[in-house]
Design a protein around this motif. Structure first.
Motif, short mmCIF file in Angstrom:
data_model
loop_
_atom_site.label_atom_id
_atom_site.label_comp_id
_atom_site.label_asym_id
_atom_site.label_seq_id
_atom_site.Cartn_x
_atom_site.Cartn_y
_atom_site.Cartn_z
N HIS A 79 4.74 -3.05 -18.61
CA HIS A 79 5.19 -4.42 -18.86
C HIS A 79 6.33 -4.48 -19.88
O HIS A 79 6.57 -5.55 -20.46
N GLY A 80 7.02 -3.38 -20.11
CA GLY A 80 8.03 -3.32 -21.16
C GLY A 80 9.18 -4.29 -20.98
O GLY A 80 9.85 -4.65 -21.95
N THR A 81 9.42 -4.75 -19.76
CA THR A 81 10.50 -5.71 -19.53
C THR A 81 10.07 -7.14 -19.83
O THR A 81 10.90 -8.05 -19.77
N ARG A 82 8.78 -7.31 -20.17
CA ARG A 82 8.28 -8.67 -20.42
C ARG A 82 7.73 -8.82 -21.84
O ARG A 82 6.86 -9.66 -22.08
N VAL A 83 8.22 -8.01 -22.76
CA VAL A 83 7.77 -8.13 -24.15
C VAL A 83 8.29 -9.44 -24.74
O VAL A 83 9.29 -9.99 -24.30
N GLU A 84 7.57 -9.92 -25.74
CA GLU A 84 7.89 -11.21 -26.36
C GLU A 84 8.45 -11.00 -27.77
O GLU A 84 8.15 -10.00 -28.43
N PRO A 85 9.26 -11.95 -28.26
CA PRO A 85 9.78 -11.83 -29.62
C PRO A 85 8.65 -11.75 -30.63
O PRO A 85 7.65 -12.47 -30.53
N THR A 86 8.80 -10.85 -31.59
CA THR A 86 7.74 -10.57 -32.55
C THR A 86 8.33 -10.50 -33.96
O THR A 86 9.36 -9.87 -34.17
N PHE A 197 13.21 -5.49 -27.98
CA PHE A 197 12.51 -6.76 -28.03
C PHE A 197 13.50 -7.92 -28.09
O PHE A 197 14.61 -7.77 -28.62
N PRO A 198 13.11 -9.08 -27.57
CA PRO A 198 14.00 -10.25 -27.62
C PRO A 198 14.35 -10.63 -29.06
O PRO A 198 13.53 -10.47 -29.97
N THR A 199 15.55 -11.14 -29.23
CA THR A 199 16.02 -11.52 -30.57
C THR A 199 16.16 -13.04 -30.68
O THR A 199 16.95 -13.53 -31.48
N TYR A 200 15.40 -13.79 -29.91
CA TYR A 200 15.48 -15.24 -29.92
C TYR A 200 14.09 -15.83 -29.68
O TYR A 200 13.16 -15.13 -29.27
N SER A 201 13.93 -17.12 -29.99
CA SER A 201 12.70 -17.88 -29.72
C SER A 201 11.47 -17.29 -30.41
O SER A 201 10.39 -17.20 -29.82
N HIS A 202 11.62 -16.91 -31.68
CA HIS A 202 10.46 -16.42 -32.41
C HIS A 202 9.53 -17.58 -32.78
O HIS A 202 9.96 -18.72 -32.93
N CYS A 203 8.26 -17.26 -32.93
CA CYS A 203 7.26 -18.28 -33.25
C CYS A 203 7.40 -18.74 -34.69
O CYS A 203 7.74 -17.96 -35.58
N GLY A 204 7.10 -20.02 -34.89
CA GLY A 204 7.05 -20.59 -36.24
C GLY A 204 5.61 -20.71 -36.68
O GLY A 204 4.85 -19.75 -36.67
N ASP A 205 5.21 -21.94 -37.07
CA ASP A 205 3.83 -22.17 -37.49
C ASP A 205 2.88 -22.00 -36.30
O ASP A 205 3.20 -22.37 -35.17
#
Length: 218
Positions: A79-86, A197-205
């Protein structure tokens, strides 16, 4: 069901530092009796990738964005192409521990995982405690300039994962990425095992219902 999702998320976030024999959200199959193989000596990650400097853990505090991971973990291979911003937040405590908050997204929902890294007598080396001593994860800060990048090596049993973090998502230089790739290659983690890893849309609170507290352990 919530427990199953938490198990899956922990594997995603920690990049499979669990051994391959551990199940995720399911039962373990009973192995057939067999002769026990010779016990392999534990390899210290500091010996594998010694820090290039005397690491000051206090200067590691603050926010770090996960930019790249080198690992042979099955989840990433599939699933490496579907990792999420962390993003990871480190807070140093007087008792020589680092409080770690990791935020990521899973199934369009932001989650936060809370952990504690314990300092060791070796500069730049930390420990994430497991339910038993043999399940501890050794962590080595291989290299950092504290202001732009940090390379961390994680080892649980004989499985190694390397991660490249940045203070910003915009300042990853080609020389730094090349150095990360070179260090990963020394661990047998070539280009086929690198996952940006993506460099956008990181989680906030994150609301309290989506916080996984792994203190002292999970």
């Amino acid at each position: 069901m919530a427990g199953v999702w938490r198990c899956v998320l922990l594997v995603v976030v920690f990049m499979c530092v669990w051994g391959s024999t551990e199940a995720v959200g399911g039962a373990k199959s009973r192995p057939r009796p067999q002769r026990r193989p010779p016990k392999k000596p534990k390899v210290d990650p500091i010996e594998l990738t010694p820090p290039t400097q005397n690491i000051d853990i206090q200067q590691m505090t603050g926010k770090w964005y996960l930019l790249n991971t080198a690992s042979k973990c099955t989840y990433l291979m599939n699933h490496g192409t579907r990792v999420e911003p962390t993003v990871m937040m480190l807070t140093h405590s007087p008792d020589r521990t680092l409080s770690v908050s990791t935020k990521t997204r899973h199934s369009n929902q932001c989650w936060e995982i809370l952990q504690v890294y314990y300092e060791t007598p070796t500069p730049g080396k930390l420990k994430l405690k497991g339910a038993r001593a043999e399940l501890d994860t050794d962590i080595a800060v291989v290299e950092t300039d504290y202001n732009s990048h940090a390379i961390l090596c994680y080892q649980k049993r004989d499985q190694i994962t390397m991660k490249l973090y940045g203070r910003s998502v915009d300042n990853l230089s080609e020389p730094m990425l090349a150095k990360f790739e070179q260090l990963a290659e020394k661990q047998g983690l070539g280009l086929a095992y690198l996952f940006p890893f993506p460099t956008y849309s990181h989680c906030g609170d994150v609301d309290k219902d989506h916080v996984i507290n792994c203190v002292p352990t999970c």
